[in-house]
Design an enzyme around this catalytic site. Structure first.
Site, PDB file in Angstrom:
ATOM      1  N   ASN A  94       0.846  -1.191   0.000  1.00  0.00           N
ATOM      2  CA  ASN A  94       0.000   0.000   0.000  1.00  0.00           C
ATOM      3  C   ASN A  94       0.881   1.241   0.000  1.00  0.00           C
ATOM      4  O   ASN A  94       2.105   1.140  -0.032  1.00  0.00           O
ATOM      5  CB  ASN A  94      -0.961  -0.012   1.197  1.00  0.00           C
ATOM      6  CG  ASN A  94      -0.220  -0.200   2.512  1.00  0.00           C
ATOM      7  OD1 ASN A  94       0.612   0.603   2.894  1.00  0.00           O
ATOM      8  ND2 ASN A  94      -0.528  -1.302   3.207  1.00  0.00           N
ATOM      9  N   ASP A 135      -4.248  -6.270   4.013  1.00  0.00           N
ATOM     10  CA  ASP A 135      -5.351  -7.103   4.490  1.00  0.00           C
ATOM     11  C   ASP A 135      -5.309  -8.513   3.905  1.00  0.00           C
ATOM     12  O   ASP A 135      -5.871  -9.445   4.463  1.00  0.00           O
ATOM     13  CB  ASP A 135      -6.689  -6.456   4.138  1.00  0.00           C
ATOM     14  CG  ASP A 135      -6.921  -5.157   4.914  1.00  0.00           C
ATOM     15  OD1 ASP A 135      -6.503  -5.101   6.076  1.00  0.00           O
ATOM     16  OD2 ASP A 135      -7.499  -4.218   4.344  1.00  0.00           O
ATOM     17  N   LYS A 141     -12.394  -3.968  17.902  1.00  0.00           N
ATOM     18  CA  LYS A 141     -10.999  -4.314  18.180  1.00  0.00           C
ATOM     19  C   LYS A 141     -10.652  -4.210  19.664  1.00  0.00           C
ATOM     20  O   LYS A 141      -9.525  -4.505  20.068  1.00  0.00           O
ATOM     21  CB  LYS A 141     -10.046  -3.404  17.399  1.00  0.00           C
ATOM     22  CG  LYS A 141     -10.366  -3.242  15.921  1.00  0.00           C
ATOM     23  CD  LYS A 141     -10.175  -4.510  15.130  1.00  0.00           C
ATOM     24  CE  LYS A 141     -10.382  -4.240  13.642  1.00  0.00           C
ATOM     25  NZ  LYS A 141     -10.229  -5.422  12.797  1.00  0.00           N
TER      26      LYS A 141
END
Length: 395
Positions: free
Chosen positions: A209, A278, A341
């Site tokens: 990324n 991911d 999370k």
């Protein structure tokens, strides 16, 4: 950053002495009051007038110099100095200080000061590795002096090895470590992650990324300046870590998962600032990459969710901070991430605009907690890092 601070630079007889002129200039630009003490041997490599021009203060060489307003100079500078840096520092001066010998202005002033004293040795590899020199180094450490380890490189004598003085930028970082910030995080252990991960498709290509690592590196820098013990788990970036930070380099999401989870229990705070991929190609070494009409077709599997694992395994009193990079519904998605999370704070920002997001030097972050939403101003990433640490410290 150094306004109101008095820094005394001790310059000894080494070819690296010329580099300290640049360091003196850098310190003056940070508003420090800089004084230079030179040994007589140092004047063969650089003149006192150079330092006087750069600092607007008299450069002291002769212990018995009468050409200044009367004060006991070695005592007055010893009292006024907030920090002493001896750079470059020869084996001779290291030996004299270790042995308590005060036969010039520099060694006399060092003996008289109660301020932190840093030594940056610079010498031939053989001298640096000499056991007598190493014994003297250990003696200095025993008495509370700080040693900036030399680096490897080409030395003035033509040899390649240890003994080279670090760059002026590194010396400045060590000064800032001592003086730049109040040590309100002293005693805290902080783990920071930064940068992207790379997931190999084949031996040549990978998925990644746009993360530059700048935000994570800024947080690590500000934390160590504020006295924390910092470990930085970093993906592949082009940034240099600040002095005093332990760096753990990783490449893939699996590498980062292992590096973070195996260490997590040791830290009071964990700040996940990395942009972890991911998905990763499923067993790329055995799979066949399919190409149809110019399209690349590969099988992907989801990578481990590091933040979720940390939330599930969070020890009592540990603070967990995550980052959320959103393209829409910034607050709503970040609140959902906070709960899912089990984090204490989510730092949310948008990737849109030319002043926030990847690669740029500024950021605007919104802090999401169970107590509410705090929107931070647009500012540099280092200022943003400080504001985030302020908020974490308030918890």
């Amino acid at each position: 950053m150094l306004t109101g601070k008095t820094i005394v630079l001790g310059v000894t007889g080494s070819i690296a002495a010329y580099k300290i002129a640049n360091l003196a200039s850098m310190l003056v630009k940070l508003n420090a009051d800089v004084h230079v003490i030179m040994t007589q041997n140092a004047t063969h490599f650089i003149t006192p007038m150079t330092f006087e021009t750069l600092t607007n203060n008299k450069c002291i060489v002769d212990t018995f110099d009468r050409n200044f307003n009367f004060d006991v100079k070695h005592v007055s500078l010893a009292k006024r100095g907030d920090l002493f840096l001896v750079a470059p520092c020869t084996a001779n001066v290291i030996g004299k200080v270790a042995g308590g010998i005060c036969d010039d202005m520099l060694t006399t002033t060092i003996m008289a000061t109660k301020a932190p004293v840093l030594f940056s040795p610079a010498m031939n590899t053989g001298m640096w590795e000499n056991p007598i020199l190493q014994d003297n180094i250990q003696k200095l450490k025993h008495y509370g002096y700080h040693i900036i380890e030399p680096v490897e490189g080409r030395l003035a004598c033509g040899d390649i090895g240890s003994g080279k003085m670090p760059s002026e930028e590194v010396l400045l970082e060590h000064i800032l470590l001592h003086l730049a910030k109040d040590k309100d995080l002293k005693g805290r252990k902080i783990l920071v992650t930064a940068g992207p991960t790379q997931e190999a498709i084949d031996p040549v290509r990978f998925i990644t990324n746009h993360s530059s690592g700048k935000m994570g590196y800024a947080i690590a820098k500000m934390a160590v300046l504020r006295g924390a013990e910092v470990t930085l788990v970093s993906g592949p970036v082009s940034l240099q870590p600040f002095a005093g930070i332990e760096v753990v380099p990783v490449v893939s999401a699996a590498d980062m998962f292992e590096a973070v989870t195996s260490r997590s229990a040791k830290y009071d705070m964990i700040i996940m600032c990395s942009a972890v991929a991911d998905y990763t190609p499923a067993n790329y070494s055995n799979q066949k990459v399919k190409k149809q009409d110019g399209d690349l077709s590969i099988a992907l599997t989801r990578t481990n969710d590091i933040l979720a694992w940390l939330g599930e395994h969070k020890k009592k009193g540990q603070i967990l901070v995550g980052f959320s990079m959103e393209t829409e519904h910034l607050i709503e998605n970040s609140r959902e991430k906070l709960a899912k999370k089990q984090a204490d704070i989510i730092c949310a920002n948008s990737i849109f605009g030319n002043q926030t997001g990847f690669a740029v030097d500024t950021n605007q972050v919104t802090l999401i907690t169970q107590a509410g939403v705090v929107e931070l101003p647009l500012c540099s990433k280092e200022e943003t890092a400080n504001l985030i640490l302020d908020h974490i410290n308030s918890l």
